[in-house]
Design a protein around this motif. Structure first.
Motif, PDB file in Angstrom:
ATOM      1  N   THR A  88     -16.986  -2.306 -47.024  1.00  0.00           N
ATOM      2  CA  THR A  88     -18.032  -2.320 -46.008  1.00  0.00           C
ATOM      3  C   THR A  88     -18.439  -0.889 -45.690  1.00  0.00           C
ATOM      4  O   THR A  88     -17.756   0.072 -46.064  1.00  0.00           O
ATOM      5  CB  THR A  88     -17.529  -2.978 -44.716  1.00  0.00           C
ATOM      6  N   LYS A  89     -19.540  -0.789 -45.028  1.00  0.00           N
ATOM      7  CA  LYS A  89     -20.019   0.535 -44.648  1.00  0.00           C
ATOM      8  C   LYS A  89     -18.989   1.241 -43.765  1.00  0.00           C
ATOM      9  O   LYS A  89     -18.754   2.441 -43.896  1.00  0.00           O
ATOM     10  CB  LYS A  89     -21.345   0.396 -43.900  1.00  0.00           C
ATOM     11  N   GLU A  90     -18.374   0.463 -42.884  1.00  0.00           N
ATOM     12  CA  GLU A  90     -17.376   1.046 -41.999  1.00  0.00           C
ATOM     13  C   GLU A  90     -16.191   1.579 -42.803  1.00  0.00           C
ATOM     14  O   GLU A  90     -15.681   2.664 -42.545  1.00  0.00           O
ATOM     15  CB  GLU A  90     -16.875  -0.002 -40.980  1.00  0.00           C
ATOM     16  N   GLU A  91     -15.795   0.772 -43.799  1.00  0.00           N
ATOM     17  CA  GLU A  91     -14.671   1.207 -44.629  1.00  0.00           C
ATOM     18  C   GLU A  91     -15.024   2.483 -45.386  1.00  0.00           C
ATOM     19  O   GLU A  91     -14.217   3.401 -45.492  1.00  0.00           O
ATOM     20  CB  GLU A  91     -14.279   0.103 -45.603  1.00  0.00           C
ATOM     21  N   ASP A 101     -17.219   4.736 -44.598  1.00  0.00           N
ATOM     22  CA  ASP A 101     -17.273   5.854 -43.653  1.00  0.00           C
ATOM     23  C   ASP A 101     -15.867   6.322 -43.296  1.00  0.00           C
ATOM     24  O   ASP A 101     -15.608   7.517 -43.179  1.00  0.00           O
ATOM     25  CB  ASP A 101     -18.028   5.450 -42.385  1.00  0.00           C
ATOM     26  N   THR A 102     -14.990   5.348 -43.131  1.00  0.00           N
ATOM     27  CA  THR A 102     -13.606   5.701 -42.820  1.00  0.00           C
ATOM     28  C   THR A 102     -12.982   6.496 -43.957  1.00  0.00           C
ATOM     29  O   THR A 102     -12.286   7.486 -43.722  1.00  0.00           O
ATOM     30  CB  THR A 102     -12.785   4.427 -42.557  1.00  0.00           C
ATOM     31  N   PRO A 113     -22.082   3.942 -37.620  1.00  0.00           N
ATOM     32  CA  PRO A 113     -20.916   3.646 -36.800  1.00  0.00           C
ATOM     33  C   PRO A 113     -20.517   4.879 -36.021  1.00  0.00           C
ATOM     34  O   PRO A 113     -20.888   5.991 -36.354  1.00  0.00           O
ATOM     35  CB  PRO A 113     -19.849   3.275 -37.833  1.00  0.00           C
ATOM     36  N   SER A 114     -19.709   4.636 -35.027  1.00  0.00           N
ATOM     37  CA  SER A 114     -19.350   5.739 -34.150  1.00  0.00           C
ATOM     38  C   SER A 114     -18.615   6.846 -34.872  1.00  0.00           C
ATOM     39  O   SER A 114     -18.589   7.967 -34.424  1.00  0.00           O
ATOM     40  CB  SER A 114     -18.488   5.217 -33.015  1.00  0.00           C
ATOM     41  N   ASP A 122     -12.768   4.243 -33.266  1.00  0.00           N
ATOM     42  CA  ASP A 122     -13.882   3.397 -32.916  1.00  0.00           C
ATOM     43  C   ASP A 122     -14.256   2.430 -34.009  1.00  0.00           C
ATOM     44  O   ASP A 122     -15.035   1.518 -33.815  1.00  0.00           O
ATOM     45  CB  ASP A 122     -15.111   4.263 -32.595  1.00  0.00           C
ATOM     46  N   ASN A 123     -13.737   2.653 -35.163  1.00  0.00           N
ATOM     47  CA  ASN A 123     -14.065   1.767 -36.268  1.00  0.00           C
ATOM     48  C   ASN A 123     -13.479   0.391 -36.060  1.00  0.00           C
ATOM     49  O   ASN A 123     -12.613   0.170 -35.226  1.00  0.00           O
ATOM     50  CB  ASN A 123     -13.537   2.344 -37.585  1.00  0.00           C
ATOM     51  N   ASN A 124     -13.958  -0.521 -36.865  1.00  0.00           N
ATOM     52  CA  ASN A 124     -13.440  -1.874 -36.761  1.00  0.00           C
ATOM     53  C   ASN A 124     -12.089  -1.983 -37.423  1.00  0.00           C
ATOM     54  O   ASN A 124     -11.923  -2.577 -38.452  1.00  0.00           O
ATOM     55  CB  ASN A 124     -14.415  -2.860 -37.431  1.00  0.00           C
TER      56      ASN A 124
END
Length: 273
Positions: free
Chosen positions: A71-74, A76-77, A185-186, A213-215
DNA sequence: AATCCGCACAACCGCAGGAGT
DNA sequence: AACTCCTGCGGTTGTGCGGAT
């Protein structure tokens, strides 16, 4: 420290795993676990070396493996953690439940790295155009700037520009990367700022809170009181459960140590020996 | 239609280091 | 202390696939 003797290749199968081999390995591990990888293939009736079995299990057959696109969040992480940790894929993987170090390494080398390279090109060009140069990372010691290449890549501003025009998911499986490229994302909040923010202390607190802040509800760090502050490292150590809640495997405190590693820059300078 | 090329990812390899003897 | 065994890690390679030419 002796080196592991080379796997006796004679008679051992290599290359892609067949379905039957997978089933044998799964069945054996379900029944006996994997106390000894070296002996496992013999007992399981597999013509593979233990190393190969371990890799296959960890990277592919483990029940808690999360399949599908990142995912985009992943992503970015990963980018974010790579900035802090460098090529410590296992540490990064420990922060992404269900993802393996190999998978993260692959995703990094296939598109995330390219994104950063594009970003660097853009940065380089824009720097050339600047008449006044900025010693953006001059506060870092030489070791910090050379020892780990990732610590030198904090220009998210241009990164995001690149992301919005160049990245496409690799498979037909759905990925949130294609959507909401404008909605960051944050974790990327600091992208709005320039290099200077990496020079002051606010970087770390901002950075770490960004990760939080990530999921990543399962992130144990979230349940550790005061994890965002370096002064609470001791509390962290005392309170951290070293078992990975997602795999049930003993992580040998890998999460803990990645947290500590990420905080270590904030610690007072230690005397040199 | 055939070939080329780049991408994605599974798998391999060598090394480091902890544990046991 | 010195050695071997074993595991884990990170870098690299091999291969299949899809798109471009």
């Amino acid at each position: 420290m002796g080196r592991a003797p080379c796997c006796e290749k004679m008679g051992l199968k290599r290359g892609p795993w067949s379905h039957e081999e997978d089933q044998l390995l799964i069945a054996y591990i379900k029944q006996h676990g994997h106390p000894n990888w070296r002996a496992l293939p013999k007992h399981a009736g597999l013509l593979r070396c233990g190393k190969s079995c371990r890799l296959r299990w960890i990277n592919y057959l483990r029940p808690d493996i999360k399949r599908g696109n990142f995912t985009k969040e992943e992503e970015d992480t990963i980018i974010h953690l790579h900035e802090m940790l460098g090529n410590r894929w296992s540490l990064i993987a420990a922060k992404l439940p269900g993802r393996t170090d190999n998978e993260i390494k692959n995703i990094w080398h296939t598109h995330l790295k390219k994104r950063l390279e594009n970003k660097e090109t853009i940065t380089h060009i824009s720097k050339k155009r600047q008449t006044k140069s900025k010693p953006a990372l001059s506060a870092q010691s030489p070791e910090e700037t050379t020892g780990s290449q990732c610590l030198v890549q904090p220009d998210h501003n241009s990164l995001d520009k690149v992301r919005s025009v160049s990245y496409q998911p690799s498979t037909s499986e759905s990925s949130s990367i294609t959507e909401a490229t404008n909605e960051l994302p944050s974790v990327t909040k600091h992208e709005e700022t320039n290099h200077e923010m990496f020079l002051d202390d606010s970087f770390w607190s901002e950075t770490l809170s960004g990760v939080g802040d990530n999921n990543m509800e399962s992130d144990p760090a979230k349940s550790i009181p005061g994890v965002e502050f370096p002064t609470s490292l001791l509390t962290m150590i005392e309170n951290t459960d070293t078992r990975n809640p997602n795999t049930g495997c003993n992580m040998d405190g890998i999460d803990l140590w990645s947290d500590i590693f990420m905080h270590i820059e904030e610690l007072p300078e230690l005397p040199e020996f």
